[in-house]
Design a protein around this motif. Structure first.
Motif, PDB file in Angstrom:
ATOM      1  N   LYS A   1       2.599   2.288  -5.599  1.00 22.84           N
ATOM      2  CA  LYS A   1       1.631   2.879  -6.524  1.00 22.84           C
ATOM      3  C   LYS A   1       2.352   3.590  -7.661  1.00 22.84           C
ATOM      4  O   LYS A   1       2.000   3.410  -8.836  1.00 22.84           O
ATOM      5  CB  LYS A   1       0.722   3.863  -5.782  1.00 22.84           C
TER       6      LYS A   1
ATOM      7  N   SER B   1      -5.736  -1.417  -3.620  1.00 25.83           N
ATOM      8  CA  SER B   1      -5.051  -2.255  -2.637  1.00 25.83           C
ATOM      9  C   SER B   1      -5.951  -3.404  -2.187  1.00 25.83           C
ATOM     10  O   SER B   1      -7.176  -3.303  -2.204  1.00 25.83           O
ATOM     11  CB  SER B   1      -4.594  -1.419  -1.445  1.00 25.83           C
TER      12      SER B   1
ATOM     13  N   THR C   1       0.802  -1.229   0.000  1.00 21.65           N
ATOM     14  CA  THR C   1       0.000   0.000   0.000  1.00 21.65           C
ATOM     15  C   THR C   1       0.832   1.275   0.000  1.00 21.65           C
ATOM     16  O   THR C   1       0.289   2.359   0.176  1.00 21.65           O
ATOM     17  CB  THR C   1      -0.946   0.028   1.220  1.00 21.65           C
TER      18      THR C   1
END
Length: 125
Positions: A92, A105, A87
């Motif tokens: 990302k 996620s 996460t």
């Protein structure tokens, strides 16, 4: 049912495949699932999908390698949403820099997935 709209779930965990598949079925989407990137590439070369839900960590060919292949070798501009338990912002950013369209996620939350589908102007049930 959303005719002519197919989603591919690329996920090596059968429980996650079933969970996401249940949500998609509930919303009226047609979908298929496979266990790794190699299988995904084979399916994508045979069937037109409008959305790919791509796990990151898989055997044989992971989500990063698969996305790069789809973008650079097959030159596909399909919506690819990364699915990962990682996460962090670094994760990302890595997903986006390698060509994924967006990121969700795990564990996948129904409202968040539905929102992502709507965000990319994909038909929502």
């Amino acid at each position: 049912m959303h005719s002519n709209f197919k989603i591919l779930i690329v996920e090596d965990n059968l429980m996650n495949q079933k969970l996401v598949g249940y949500m998609l079925s509930d919303w009226g989407y047609e979908f298929e699932a496979c266990n790794n990137g190699k299988q995904a590439i084979e399916k994508i070369q045979q069937t037109a999908y409008q959305l790919i839900l791509m796990d990151i960590q898989m055997p044989e060919m992971d989500g990063y390698e698969t996305t790069v292949y789809l973008r650079e070798k097959l030159l596909l501009n399909i919506t690819i949403i990364a699915m990962t338990a990682q996460t962090s912002n670094d994760e990302k950013n890595k997903c986006l820099s390698l060509g994924m369209t967006d990121y969700i996620s795990k564990p996948i939350q129904e409202a968040e997935l539905e929102s992502l589908i709507a965000k990319y102007n994909l038909p929502v049930a």
